[in-house]
Design a protein around this motif. Sequence first.
Motif: not given
Length: 462
Positions: A16-30, A291-299
């Motif tokens: 989780v400290k790797a920037w690539g992890f957060w980049l890939s995490l944000a990539a899906v909703p983006i 990702w669930g937080a994004f979906a919950l926020g949208g809901s």
Amino acid sequence: MRNIYLIFRRDYLGYVKAWGFWLSLAAVPIFMLIGALFATFAAQSSPVRYYAVVEPGRMFADAIDAQFSMDEEDEQREVQETVERMNLSVGADQAAMTAPLRERKFIEVTPPARDLDGLRPYLMGEKTVAGPAGDKALFAAFILSADGRELEYWSEDVNVGTLRYAARDASRRLARETALRQAGLDVDFIEAAEDNSVDVPARRIRTADEQETAGAEVTLADRAPVFVAGGLAYFLWLMIFSIIQYLLMGTIEERSNKIFDTLLTSVRMPQLLAGKLLAVFAVTSTMMLVWGAFALGGSAALAAQVPEAGEKLAPIIATVFSPKIVIPGVISFLLGYVMYGMVFMALGSLCDTIQEAQTLLSPMMILLMLPMFAIIIAFQDPGSPVIGIASWVPLFTPFLLILRMPHDPPLWEVLAQMGLMAATALIVMWFAAKVYRAGAVNGASIGDLGKMLKGLFRKKAV
């Protein structure tokens, strides 16, 4: 437990400290947002195309134009209904709401010729025709055959089928209306007859007491257990699918850097495996939670705008916390994760390079696609005998048991399948630990079967 925690913390923070992890995490909703915007932009920015209809009169030309108008009206009606459900006030923009959503992309022009040979240079782009959008090549031409049985569609670009499909629908509607007129009936006769048809509502049989309180109508609350169970099964599959790269890449890196030797001087092999498996589980859980937080926020935003949405979500939320679904679902989820995770971790310990790991990806993908096929079949017909038999196969049990729970399988069967999963998980853990020791400690690889088998059964205190 402390050693397991230390291994878990080391691996989890390393991911989780790797920037690539957060980049890939944000990539899906983006990318989902970009994809939706791109699709809208592509539809809006597609060029205006000219077409011509060669026929004695204007019967088919008018029918095609009417078909486009009907499609536009249907789309506008759907937007208007959505706005009304969301209780939005359009105010001064009411006129804009009744206007077409986008410019029509296919425009009829007068045929520059009456036969195919004459139309050929216009269709090939050698000549242009005048129209509302300026001079353009003719995109397509419809030519009615001599016997009137075919409306031939001619175009150089055969990949864009929107115009042809509109003409096909228009032709069918025209034939239906013609047949009705010849029979002395109104063109709206079929629609009126369908409006008077007998409805076939779904009713759920219950006990007499339940019938009095819950009624007979099938509601979302009746279907919610199937939806929740399907979501849990797919979530398990997605999480297992996501752990492959982490387990393979992390194990290869530690093997190539001789990190295993250092780690095993401080912790025992079972503690090392448990810590790593928990770490990867936490990493993928972090991804799913975000990702669930994004979906919950949208809901939540949707529920705030559409009062009906909150009412529809309530039965699903209640089902999520139902012990009947949650307890078997969590047990199946954890045991399935342990089984698949240990298999992938053991295989990763036999790889020295990424190239070797890539040779394992294909069989792993096949291994993971088999449960997905079973999930699709079970979601459509969970009572199928094939699903009943497949649920006893440990490879499928974690997914299929979850999907079968809304249909009240026998308790003995549920307990037996849970016991089968637990026994299989223990066997897999024992065998995977042996393979992991052979690869991580003794240096065995996929191409070195003799060394792997030797290390597999060697007892070595750590």
